[in-house]
Design an enzyme around this catalytic site. Structure first.
Site, PDB file in Angstrom:
ATOM      1  N   ASP A 143      15.938  -0.497  17.323  1.00 55.02           N
ATOM      2  CA  ASP A 143      16.533   0.338  16.283  1.00 55.02           C
ATOM      3  C   ASP A 143      17.450  -0.523  15.406  1.00 55.02           C
ATOM      4  O   ASP A 143      18.264  -1.282  15.946  1.00 55.02           O
ATOM      5  CB  ASP A 143      17.343   1.435  16.993  1.00 55.02           C
ATOM      6  N   PHE A 171      12.903  -2.569   5.257  1.00 59.44           N
ATOM      7  CA  PHE A 171      12.037  -1.429   4.947  1.00 59.44           C
ATOM      8  C   PHE A 171      12.379  -0.202   5.817  1.00 59.44           C
ATOM      9  O   PHE A 171      12.066   0.917   5.431  1.00 59.44           O
ATOM     10  CB  PHE A 171      10.570  -1.764   5.272  1.00 59.44           C
ATOM     11  N   GLU A 225      13.534   6.560   7.533  1.00 62.42           N
ATOM     12  CA  GLU A 225      12.782   7.820   7.547  1.00 62.42           C
ATOM     13  C   GLU A 225      12.396   8.037   6.092  1.00 62.42           C
ATOM     14  O   GLU A 225      13.249   7.952   5.206  1.00 62.42           O
ATOM     15  CB  GLU A 225      13.665   8.963   8.058  1.00 62.42           C
ATOM     16  N   THR A 277      13.955   3.340  -3.477  1.00 62.11           N
ATOM     17  CA  THR A 277      13.008   4.248  -4.111  1.00 62.11           C
ATOM     18  C   THR A 277      13.482   4.712  -5.484  1.00 62.11           C
ATOM     19  O   THR A 277      14.685   4.704  -5.771  1.00 62.11           O
ATOM     20  CB  THR A 277      12.815   5.475  -3.184  1.00 62.11           C
ATOM     21  N   ASP A 278      12.520   5.181  -6.286  1.00 60.22           N
ATOM     22  CA  ASP A 278      12.883   5.755  -7.592  1.00 60.22           C
ATOM     23  C   ASP A 278      13.535   7.126  -7.440  1.00 60.22           C
ATOM     24  O   ASP A 278      14.148   7.647  -8.373  1.00 60.22           O
ATOM     25  CB  ASP A 278      11.650   5.849  -8.509  1.00 60.22           C
ATOM     26  N   GLU A 279      13.400   7.730  -6.234  1.00 62.34           N
ATOM     27  CA  GLU A 279      13.900   9.102  -6.059  1.00 62.34           C
ATOM     28  C   GLU A 279      15.422   9.188  -6.170  1.00 62.34           C
ATOM     29  O   GLU A 279      15.960  10.270  -6.351  1.00 62.34           O
ATOM     30  CB  GLU A 279      13.458   9.667  -4.702  1.00 62.34           C
ATOM     31  N   TYR A 326      16.424  13.130   1.775  1.00 63.68           N
ATOM     32  CA  TYR A 326      15.864  11.768   1.838  1.00 63.68           C
ATOM     33  C   TYR A 326      16.439  10.914   0.709  1.00 63.68           C
ATOM     34  O   TYR A 326      16.944   9.804   0.939  1.00 63.68           O
ATOM     35  CB  TYR A 326      14.332  11.815   1.738  1.00 63.68           C
ATOM     36  N   LYS A 376      18.864   7.556   0.873  1.00 61.29           N
ATOM     37  CA  LYS A 376      18.501   6.248   0.306  1.00 61.29           C
ATOM     38  C   LYS A 376      19.553   5.824  -0.729  1.00 61.29           C
ATOM     39  O   LYS A 376      19.941   4.651  -0.798  1.00 61.29           O
ATOM     40  CB  LYS A 376      17.110   6.309  -0.348  1.00 61.29           C
TER      41      LYS A 376
HETATM   42  P1  NAD Z   1       7.076   4.550   6.736  1.00 59.84           P
HETATM   43  O1  NAD Z   1       7.672   5.864   7.112  1.00 59.84           O
HETATM   44  O2  NAD Z   1       5.607   4.420   6.666  1.00 59.84           O
HETATM   45  O3  NAD Z   1       7.590   3.415   7.746  1.00 59.84           O
HETATM   46  C1  NAD Z   1       8.912   3.333   8.173  1.00 59.84           C
HETATM   47  C2  NAD Z   1       8.961   2.357   9.346  1.00 59.84           C
HETATM   48  O4  NAD Z   1      10.326   2.237   9.759  1.00 59.84           O
HETATM   49  C3  NAD Z   1       8.175   2.828  10.563  1.00 59.84           C
HETATM   50  O5  NAD Z   1       7.413   1.771  11.098  1.00 59.84           O
HETATM   51  C4  NAD Z   1       9.250   3.279  11.551  1.00 59.84           C
HETATM   52  O6  NAD Z   1       8.853   3.127  12.904  1.00 59.84           O
HETATM   53  C5  NAD Z   1      10.386   2.341  11.176  1.00 59.84           C
HETATM   54  N1  NAD Z   1      11.710   2.891  11.531  1.00 59.84           N
HETATM   55  C6  NAD Z   1      12.168   4.137  11.291  1.00 59.84           C
HETATM   56  N2  NAD Z   1      13.411   4.259  11.778  1.00 59.84           N
HETATM   57  C7  NAD Z   1      13.758   3.052  12.307  1.00 59.84           C
HETATM   58  C8  NAD Z   1      14.924   2.552  12.937  1.00 59.84           C
HETATM   59  N3  NAD Z   1      16.008   3.314  13.115  1.00 59.84           N
HETATM   60  N4  NAD Z   1      14.933   1.266  13.330  1.00 59.84           N
HETATM   61  C9  NAD Z   1      13.835   0.467  13.177  1.00 59.84           C
HETATM   62  N5  NAD Z   1      12.711   0.922  12.598  1.00 59.84           N
HETATM   63  C10 NAD Z   1      12.665   2.176  12.160  1.00 59.84           C
HETATM   64  O7  NAD Z   1       7.760   4.163   5.361  1.00 59.84           O
HETATM   65  P2  NAD Z   1       7.151   3.395   4.099  1.00 59.84           P
HETATM   66  O8  NAD Z   1       6.450   4.377   3.245  1.00 59.84           O
HETATM   67  O9  NAD Z   1       6.463   2.190   4.559  1.00 59.84           O
HETATM   68  O10 NAD Z   1       8.493   2.997   3.354  1.00 59.84           O
HETATM   69  C11 NAD Z   1       9.167   1.790   3.676  1.00 59.84           C
HETATM   70  C12 NAD Z   1      10.417   1.699   2.829  1.00 59.84           C
HETATM   71  O11 NAD Z   1      10.062   1.738   1.458  1.00 59.84           O
HETATM   72  C13 NAD Z   1      11.389   2.858   3.039  1.00 59.84           C
HETATM   73  O12 NAD Z   1      12.694   2.339   3.009  1.00 59.84           O
HETATM   74  C14 NAD Z   1      11.158   3.773   1.852  1.00 59.84           C
HETATM   75  O13 NAD Z   1      12.316   4.476   1.522  1.00 59.84           O
HETATM   76  C15 NAD Z   1      10.771   2.773   0.789  1.00 59.84           C
HETATM   77  N6  NAD Z   1       9.881   3.267  -0.277  1.00 59.84           N
HETATM   78  C16 NAD Z   1       8.713   3.896   0.051  1.00 59.84           C
HETATM   79  C17 NAD Z   1       7.850   4.294  -0.976  1.00 59.84           C
HETATM   80  C18 NAD Z   1       6.544   4.979  -0.680  1.00 59.84           C
HETATM   81  O14 NAD Z   1       5.872   5.428  -1.599  1.00 59.84           O
HETATM   82  N7  NAD Z   1       6.104   5.050   0.561  1.00 59.84           N
HETATM   83  C19 NAD Z   1       8.208   4.070  -2.303  1.00 59.84           C
HETATM   84  C20 NAD Z   1       9.417   3.431  -2.589  1.00 59.84           C
HETATM   85  C21 NAD Z   1      10.236   3.029  -1.562  1.00 59.84           C
HETATM   86  O1  DAU Z   2       8.801   8.033  -5.295  1.00 60.69           O
HETATM   87  C1  DAU Z   2       8.871   7.216  -4.169  1.00 60.69           C
HETATM   88  C2  DAU Z   2       8.772   8.078  -2.941  1.00 60.69           C
HETATM   89  O2  DAU Z   2       7.416   8.505  -2.874  1.00 60.69           O
HETATM   90  C3  DAU Z   2       9.165   7.372  -1.651  1.00 60.69           C
HETATM   91  O3  DAU Z   2      10.513   7.034  -1.721  1.00 60.69           O
HETATM   92  C4  DAU Z   2       8.924   8.272  -0.445  1.00 60.69           C
HETATM   93  O4  DAU Z   2       9.201   7.572   0.751  1.00 60.69           O
HETATM   94  C5  DAU Z   2       7.470   8.696  -0.455  1.00 60.69           C
HETATM   95  O5  DAU Z   2       7.235   9.608   0.594  1.00 60.69           O
HETATM   96  C6  DAU Z   2       7.108   9.344  -1.790  1.00 60.69           C
HETATM   97  O6  DAU Z   2       7.784  10.624  -1.938  1.00 60.69           O
HETATM   98  P1  DAU Z   2       7.037  11.885  -2.588  1.00 60.69           P
HETATM   99  O7  DAU Z   2       7.709  13.110  -2.128  1.00 60.69           O
HETATM  100  O8  DAU Z   2       6.858  11.711  -4.046  1.00 60.69           O
HETATM  101  O9  DAU Z   2       5.584  11.695  -1.892  1.00 60.69           O
HETATM  102  P2  DAU Z   2       4.589  12.746  -1.201  1.00 60.69           P
HETATM  103  O10 DAU Z   2       3.336  11.993  -0.944  1.00 60.69           O
HETATM  104  O11 DAU Z   2       5.211  13.467  -0.085  1.00 60.69           O
HETATM  105  O12 DAU Z   2       4.317  13.778  -2.376  1.00 60.69           O
HETATM  106  C7  DAU Z   2       3.806  13.360  -3.625  1.00 60.69           C
HETATM  107  C8  DAU Z   2       3.720  14.584  -4.523  1.00 60.69           C
HETATM  108  O13 DAU Z   2       2.706  15.458  -3.999  1.00 60.69           O
HETATM  109  C9  DAU Z   2       4.990  15.385  -4.563  1.00 60.69           C
HETATM  110  O14 DAU Z   2       5.156  15.906  -5.850  1.00 60.69           O
HETATM  111  C10 DAU Z   2       4.742  16.520  -3.568  1.00 60.69           C
HETATM  112  C11 DAU Z   2       3.250  16.736  -3.667  1.00 60.69           C
HETATM  113  N1  DAU Z   2       2.577  17.211  -2.443  1.00 60.69           N
HETATM  114  C12 DAU Z   2       2.807  16.521  -1.267  1.00 60.69           C
HETATM  115  C13 DAU Z   2       2.212  16.918  -0.086  1.00 60.69           C
HETATM  116  C14 DAU Z   2       2.478  16.173   1.194  1.00 60.69           C
HETATM  117  C15 DAU Z   2       1.715  18.292  -2.463  1.00 60.69           C
HETATM  118  O15 DAU Z   2       1.481  18.894  -3.534  1.00 60.69           O
HETATM  119  N2  DAU Z   2       1.124  18.671  -1.294  1.00 60.69           N
HETATM  120  C16 DAU Z   2       1.343  18.047  -0.103  1.00 60.69           C
HETATM  121  O16 DAU Z   2       0.791  18.494   0.928  1.00 60.69           O
END
Ligand code: NAD
Ligand code: DAU
Length: 405
Positions: free
Chosen positions: A111, A133, A136, A186-188, A212, A216
């Site tokens: 962790d 990275f 949650e 993230t952009d969020e 979330y 972040k």
């Molecule tokens: P993910 O949920 O797929 O992976 C997260 C990883 O972190 C997992 O392997 C999990 O086991 C590990 N983890 C969680 N809690 C932990 C802890 N306490 N200690 C050690 N490991 C831990 O996430 P992702 O989509 O790969 O995103 C990675 C990073 O990028 C995140 O910080 C997220 O906010 C950021 N991000 C994601 C997106 C996206 O579209 N997925 C976009 C922009 C930024």
């Molecule tokens: O913008 C970056 C973010 O993108 C990252 O920081 C997050 O970790 C990542 O999860 C993602 O967040 P979103 O909420 O944008 O992604 P998600 O795939 O959950 O949803 C994308 C869009 O689709 C959002 O507008 C919600 C919608 N959606 C999502 C799900 C899961 C649906 O309409 N139906 C669904 O079942």
């Protein structure tokens, strides 16, 4: 972020030898040819030694983006990669099976909030960089239960920063100046845009709307503070929505691909007109590597795909691709689209202005959405084992709870 602790000189980029910037060539050609082979030999060994010595500590490297990053870097760099991951439901070691036996890769289950473990890892591996990275990452889960988001994204990042500060403070020069802590965000954090709002820039004020996004944003602020207060060489990247292989099928794109394949309902929130900017995951990983090498400490960089699309368009594209790759007797997958109750506080639109990273560091996405989404759909359809592996009992429970209302 501005520069009270700006390093006095450009340190050698991580994973690249200082010899890269040395230009011992003379204009005298005889001198040049006589020395060339010796210089090449010496610089080759210097490069190997220095870059072999570099270790990157990657947190959350078993997740979607982290595992893509590790695989990409293991091919492109000669660094040692240490992957610290707790293996929550989102972490999957199958993603890294192809490098599991490599001598330059090590996995540690743990962790980021565990001070002692992080301290021991830093002392043992003496990393030149940390790429953070671990988080949650699913907005819907943060709405149903924010506690884990506070624990990992805020408290966990704080613990990691504190241990890193102690380690970094004790480093001798030039390691101290060369060290980097890169925080992946993230952009969020910027909140929601109206239809005509200009894309987010690095100067857009933070306005996170989901637990979330708020967690972040909080971690981003901590990282910023460690640069301004202690001079720790941090970098922050804020990226838009990623897609590609290894994304856990709770997120829009993999969920829709798998449901479409199985002929299940495709649950689109609200009116389906929410807009996201989509970036192929390998482009994101390349951008992170670029920022790590060439980014200026204390700075933040927006990363985006210049590819805004309403959700409904994404889902329709997936339906058409799944139809093309595996036609369905019962008709088009588009018939499976079902509009369901909206996500509470659902951000309407995200858009990224990624001109700074292009102007200053020369990064631009390579993949188009058309090619990236085709590859992604094909990957999920061809990797049934991976899908079976991750769609375990806890996955099924999440889907049953979340989509039952
Ligand atoms: P993910 O949920 O797929 O992976 C997260 C990883 O972190 C997992 O392997 C999990 O086991 C590990 N983890 C969680 N809690 C932990 C802890 N306490 N200690 C050690 N490991 C831990 O996430 P992702 O989509 O790969 O995103 C990675 C990073 O990028 C995140 O910080 C997220 O906010 C950021 N991000 C994601 C997106 C996206 O579209 N997925 C976009 C922009 C930024
Ligand atoms: O913008 C970056 C973010 O993108 C990252 O920081 C997050 O970790 C990542 O999860 C993602 O967040 P979103 O909420 O944008 O992604 P998600 O795939 O959950 O949803 C994308 C869009 O689709 C959002 O507008 C919600 C919608 N959606 C999502 C799900 C899961 C649906 O309409 N139906 C669904 O079942």
């Amino acid at each position: 972020m501005g520069g009270a602790f700006e390093p006095k000189r450009d340190p050698a980029p991580i994973g690249v030898s200082r010899t890269d910037s040395i230009r011992p060539f003379s204009l005298n050609l005889t001198f040049y040819y006589n020395r060339l082979s010796v210089w090449l030999l010496v610089s080759f060994f210097a490069l190997s030694l220095l870059s072999m010595r570099d270790t990157m500590l990657v947190t959350g490297g078993a997740g979607f983006i982290g595992s893509n990053f590790i695989l990409q870097r293991s091919e492109a760099d000669s660094c040692t990669l240490v992957n610290l991951d707790k293996l929550t439901y989102a972490g999957n070691l199958c993603n890294l099976e192809s490098i599991a036996g490599y001598s330059r890769y090590e996995f540690v289950r743990g962790d980021i909030g565990d001070h002692l473990l992080v301290r021991q890892l830093l002392e043992k591996h003496q990393p030149a960089a940390i790429i953070h990275f671990a988080a949650e990452s699913h907005v819907d889960r943060s709405i149903r239960g924010p506690a884990d988001f506070i624990t990992t994204n805020i408290d966990g990042t704080f613990a990691l920063l504190e241990e890193t500060r102690t380690f970094w403070t004790s480093l001798p020069e030039p390691d101290k100046t060369r060290f980097r802590f890169l925080h992946v965000s993230t952009d969020e954090v910027y909140g929601s845009l109206g239809p005509d709002g200009p894309p987010f820039t690095e100067n857009t004020p933070y306005a996170p709307n989901s637990p979330y996004a708020a967690s972040k944003a909080s971690s981003d602020h901590l990282v910023r503070a460690y640069y301004h207060t202690y001079g720790m060489p941090t970098l922050t990247t804020n990226c838009s929505n990623n897609y590609g292989r290894f994304q856990f099928p709770e997120k829009l794109i993999p969920l829709m691909i798998l449901n479409a394949r199985e002929g299940k309902q495709l649950p689109v929130y609200g009116d389906g007109r929410n807009v996201r900017d989509w970036l192929y995951v390998e482009d994101h990983c390349a951008a992170i590597a670029t920022v790590l090498r060439h980014g200026r400490p204390g700075e933040t960089y927006n990363i985006g795909g210049w590819n805004e699309k309403p959700n409904i368009e994404i889902v329709e594209t997936i339906c058409d691709l799944v139809d093309e790759m595996g036609p369905r007797r019962a008709g088009s997958r588009r018939e499976l689209i079902t509009f369901v109750r909206d996500r509470p506080g659902h951000d309407r639109r995200y858009a990224m202005d990624a001109r700074k990273i292009e102007r200053e560091l020369g990064w631009r996405p390579k993949e188009t959405f058309e090619t990236g989404i085709r590859k992604t759909v094909r990957w999920y359809l061809e990797h049934e084992d991976w899908v079976r592996d991750v769609t375990s009992g806890s996955y099924r429970q999440w889907i049953a709870t979340h989509y039952s209302v």
